[in-house]
Design a protein around this motif. Sequence first.
Motif, PDB file in Angstrom:
ATOM      1  N   SER A   1       0.873  -1.172   0.000  1.00 20.91           N
ATOM      2  CA  SER A   1       0.000   0.000   0.000  1.00 20.91           C
ATOM      3  C   SER A   1       0.911   1.224   0.000  1.00 20.91           C
ATOM      4  CB  SER A   1      -0.895  -0.059   1.246  1.00 20.91           C
ATOM      5  OG  SER A   1      -1.738   1.050   1.306  1.00 20.91           O
ATOM      6  N   GLU A   2       0.541   2.239   0.730  1.00 20.59           N
ATOM      7  CA  GLU A   2       1.388   3.410   0.977  1.00 20.59           C
ATOM      8  C   GLU A   2       1.454   3.582   2.484  1.00 20.59           C
ATOM      9  OE1 GLU A   2       2.982   5.551  -1.173  1.00 20.59           O
ATOM     10  OE2 GLU A   2       2.390   4.224  -2.822  1.00 20.59           O
ATOM     11  N   ILE A   3       2.610   3.991   3.002  1.00 20.84           N
ATOM     12  CA  ILE A   3       2.714   4.256   4.432  1.00 20.84           C
ATOM     13  C   ILE A   3       1.801   5.440   4.763  1.00 20.84           C
ATOM     14  CG2 ILE A   3       4.245   4.937   6.335  1.00 20.84           C
ATOM     15  CD1 ILE A   3       4.973   2.195   5.289  1.00 20.84           C
ATOM     16  N   ASP A   4       0.932   5.259   5.747  1.00 19.63           N
ATOM     17  CA  ASP A   4       0.037   6.341   6.175  1.00 19.63           C
ATOM     18  C   ASP A   4       0.889   7.439   6.806  1.00 19.63           C
ATOM     19  OD1 ASP A   4      -1.763   7.909   7.935  1.00 19.63           O
ATOM     20  OD2 ASP A   4      -3.256   6.404   7.363  1.00 19.63           O
ATOM     21  N   PRO A   5       0.725   8.695   6.376  1.00 19.52           N
ATOM     22  CA  PRO A   5       1.543   9.777   6.936  1.00 19.52           C
ATOM     23  C   PRO A   5       1.409   9.909   8.455  1.00 19.52           C
ATOM     24  CG  PRO A   5       0.081  10.608   5.192  1.00 19.52           C
ATOM     25  CD  PRO A   5      -0.190   9.144   5.344  1.00 19.52           C
ATOM     26  N   ARG A   6       0.268   9.503   9.013  1.00 23.25           N
ATOM     27  CA  ARG A   6       0.077   9.572  10.467  1.00 23.25           C
ATOM     28  C   ARG A   6       0.971   8.561  11.184  1.00 23.25           C
ATOM     29  NH1 ARG A   6      -6.331   9.091   9.983  1.00 23.25           N
ATOM     30  NH2 ARG A   6      -5.538   7.629   8.424  1.00 23.25           N
ATOM     31  N   THR A   7       1.359   7.486  10.496  1.00 28.48           N
ATOM     32  CA  THR A   7       2.303   6.522  11.048  1.00 28.48           C
ATOM     33  C   THR A   7       3.648   7.202  11.276  1.00 28.48           C
ATOM     34  OG1 THR A   7       1.203   4.691   9.921  1.00 28.48           O
ATOM     35  CG2 THR A   7       3.494   4.333  10.592  1.00 28.48           C
ATOM     36  N   VAL A   8       4.128   7.904  10.256  1.00 27.58           N
ATOM     37  CA  VAL A   8       5.409   8.607  10.344  1.00 27.58           C
ATOM     38  C   VAL A   8       5.343   9.691  11.421  1.00 27.58           C
ATOM     39  CG1 VAL A   8       7.043  10.066   9.072  1.00 27.58           C
ATOM     40  CG2 VAL A   8       5.985   8.080   7.955  1.00 27.58           C
ATOM     41  N   GLN A   9       4.246  10.431  11.476  1.00 26.90           N
ATOM     42  CA  GLN A   9       4.093  11.478  12.490  1.00 26.90           C
ATOM     43  C   GLN A   9       4.148  10.900  13.902  1.00 26.90           C
ATOM     44  OE1 GLN A   9       0.345  13.196  11.365  1.00 26.90           O
ATOM     45  NE2 GLN A   9       1.226  14.448   9.723  1.00 26.90           N
TER      46      GLN A   9
ATOM     47  N   GLU B   1      -5.743  -3.206  17.157  1.00 26.87           N
ATOM     48  CA  GLU B   1      -6.802  -2.482  16.469  1.00 26.87           C
ATOM     49  C   GLU B   1      -6.201  -1.581  15.394  1.00 26.87           C
ATOM     50  OE1 GLU B   1     -10.591   0.392  17.637  1.00 26.87           O
ATOM     51  OE2 GLU B   1      -9.012   0.064  19.104  1.00 26.87           O
ATOM     52  N   ASP B   2      -6.889  -1.477  14.262  1.00 26.59           N
ATOM     53  CA  ASP B   2      -6.452  -0.600  13.172  1.00 26.59           C
ATOM     54  C   ASP B   2      -6.746   0.846  13.562  1.00 26.59           C
ATOM     55  OD1 ASP B   2      -5.950   0.811  10.854  1.00 26.59           O
ATOM     56  OD2 ASP B   2      -7.061  -0.566   9.568  1.00 26.59           O
ATOM     57  N   PRO B   3      -5.713   1.676  13.727  1.00 25.14           N
ATOM     58  CA  PRO B   3      -5.963   3.057  14.145  1.00 25.14           C
ATOM     59  C   PRO B   3      -6.707   3.883  13.095  1.00 25.14           C
ATOM     60  CG  PRO B   3      -3.638   2.759  13.660  1.00 25.14           C
ATOM     61  CD  PRO B   3      -4.283   1.401  13.587  1.00 25.14           C
ATOM     62  N   THR B   4      -6.707   3.438  11.850  1.00 23.21           N
ATOM     63  CA  THR B   4      -7.419   4.207  10.813  1.00 23.21           C
ATOM     64  C   THR B   4      -8.932   4.117  10.985  1.00 23.21           C
ATOM     65  OG1 THR B   4      -7.446   2.394   9.198  1.00 23.21           O
ATOM     66  CG2 THR B   4      -5.552   3.903   9.132  1.00 23.21           C
ATOM     67  N   THR B   5      -9.409   3.098  11.722  1.00 23.50           N
ATOM     68  CA  THR B   5     -10.851   2.946  11.942  1.00 23.50           C
ATOM     69  C   THR B   5     -11.219   3.019  13.423  1.00 23.50           C
ATOM     70  OG1 THR B   5     -10.609   0.537  11.997  1.00 23.50           O
ATOM     71  CG2 THR B   5     -11.154   1.535   9.859  1.00 23.50           C
ATOM     72  N   SER B   6     -10.246   3.339  14.268  1.00 23.71           N
ATOM     73  CA  SER B   6     -10.472   3.355  15.712  1.00 23.71           C
ATOM     74  C   SER B   6     -11.272   4.571  16.152  1.00 23.71           C
ATOM     75  CB  SER B   6      -9.123   3.368  16.440  1.00 23.71           C
ATOM     76  OG  SER B   6      -9.318   3.520  17.829  1.00 23.71           O
ATOM     77  N   GLU B   7     -12.056   4.380  17.200  1.00 26.56           N
ATOM     78  CA  GLU B   7     -12.818   5.475  17.797  1.00 26.56           C
ATOM     79  C   GLU B   7     -12.055   6.129  18.949  1.00 26.56           C
ATOM     80  OE1 GLU B   7     -15.965   6.457  16.733  1.00 26.56           O
ATOM     81  OE2 GLU B   7     -15.625   5.046  15.088  1.00 26.56           O
ATOM     82  N   LYS B   8     -10.903   5.571  19.313  1.00 22.52           N
ATOM     83  CA  LYS B   8     -10.140   6.080  20.446  1.00 22.52           C
ATOM     84  C   LYS B   8      -9.569   7.465  20.158  1.00 22.52           C
ATOM     85  CE  LYS B   8      -8.745   1.712  22.435  1.00 22.52           C
ATOM     86  NZ  LYS B   8      -8.218   0.496  21.871  1.00 22.52           N
ATOM     87  N   HIS B   9      -9.308   8.216  21.239  1.00 25.79           N
ATOM     88  CA  HIS B   9      -8.637   9.503  21.113  1.00 25.79           C
ATOM     89  C   HIS B   9      -7.193   9.256  20.680  1.00 25.79           C
ATOM     90  CE1 HIS B   9      -7.298  13.559  21.908  1.00 25.79           C
ATOM     91  NE2 HIS B   9      -6.329  13.064  22.677  1.00 25.79           N
ATOM     92  N   ASP B  10      -6.708   9.977  19.683  1.00 26.93           N
ATOM     93  CA  ASP B  10      -5.326   9.875  19.220  1.00 26.93           C
ATOM     94  C   ASP B  10      -4.944   8.418  18.931  1.00 26.93           C
ATOM     95  OD1 ASP B  10      -3.000  10.989  18.380  1.00 26.93           O
ATOM     96  OD2 ASP B  10      -2.454  11.853  20.314  1.00 26.93           O
ATOM     97  N   PRO B  11      -5.681   7.759  18.028  1.00 26.01           N
ATOM     98  CA  PRO B  11      -5.522   6.316  17.835  1.00 26.01           C
ATOM     99  C   PRO B  11      -4.133   5.890  17.350  1.00 26.01           C
ATOM    100  CG  PRO B  11      -6.891   7.254  16.102  1.00 26.01           C
ATOM    101  CD  PRO B  11      -6.684   8.328  17.132  1.00 26.01           C
ATOM    102  N   PHE B  12      -3.457   6.720  16.571  1.00 22.42           N
ATOM    103  CA  PHE B  12      -2.134   6.312  16.075  1.00 22.42           C
ATOM    104  C   PHE B  12      -1.124   6.239  17.215  1.00 22.42           C
ATOM    105  CE2 PHE B  12      -4.124   6.876  12.110  1.00 22.42           C
ATOM    106  CZ  PHE B  12      -3.373   6.183  11.173  1.00 22.42           C
ATOM    107  N   ARG B  13      -1.153   7.217  18.103  1.00 29.59           N
ATOM    108  CA  ARG B  13      -0.230   7.175  19.246  1.00 29.59           C
ATOM    109  C   ARG B  13      -0.593   6.044  20.197  1.00 29.59           C
ATOM    110  NH1 ARG B  13       0.651  13.567  20.463  1.00 29.59           N
ATOM    111  NH2 ARG B  13       1.525  14.056  18.438  1.00 29.59           N
ATOM    112  N   HIS B  14      -1.882   5.777  20.338  1.00 27.39           N
ATOM    113  CA  HIS B  14      -2.335   4.678  21.197  1.00 27.39           C
ATOM    114  C   HIS B  14      -1.825   3.339  20.659  1.00 27.39           C
ATOM    115  CE1 HIS B  14      -5.013   2.792  24.133  1.00 27.39           C
ATOM    116  NE2 HIS B  14      -5.255   1.901  23.191  1.00 27.39           N
TER     117      HIS B  14
END
Length: 140
Positions: A43-51, A105-118
Amino acid sequence: MTDPRRVLFVCARNDVRSPMAEALLRHADPEDFSAFSAGLEASEIDPRTVQALEHINVDAGGLRSKSLEDFEGQAFDYVITLCDKSSEEAARMPFSGEVIVWSFEDPTTSEKHDPFRHTLQEIGDRIKMFVTVKTRAVSQ
């Protein structure tokens, strides 16, 4: 000194969780482990992953999305699946000493606050435990 053990992290698209795990393991213990990641499809690396990685000062340089086919014929000491879809495909990964199944859990579909950092924190905690257990087992 022994060669680093090769670890392949696998997820469905190799865009978030598996590149996070690759970067975290490289950061945590580059002497004992060589980390790689792949997806069932590239795929492509999600920019939020890098952040998220850069936020905790983990180098995200060189991360790119790869498919399992990119590693065909290569041997790995550990193949670690990070999502349910990839664990179902673990039988396609016969080039491993040990298959380990983790599920995040996939952070791209998560309902959590700040899912990528979580998600990054959860994967980081698991990798610390993995490094501790696998390096202790060798040193004993």
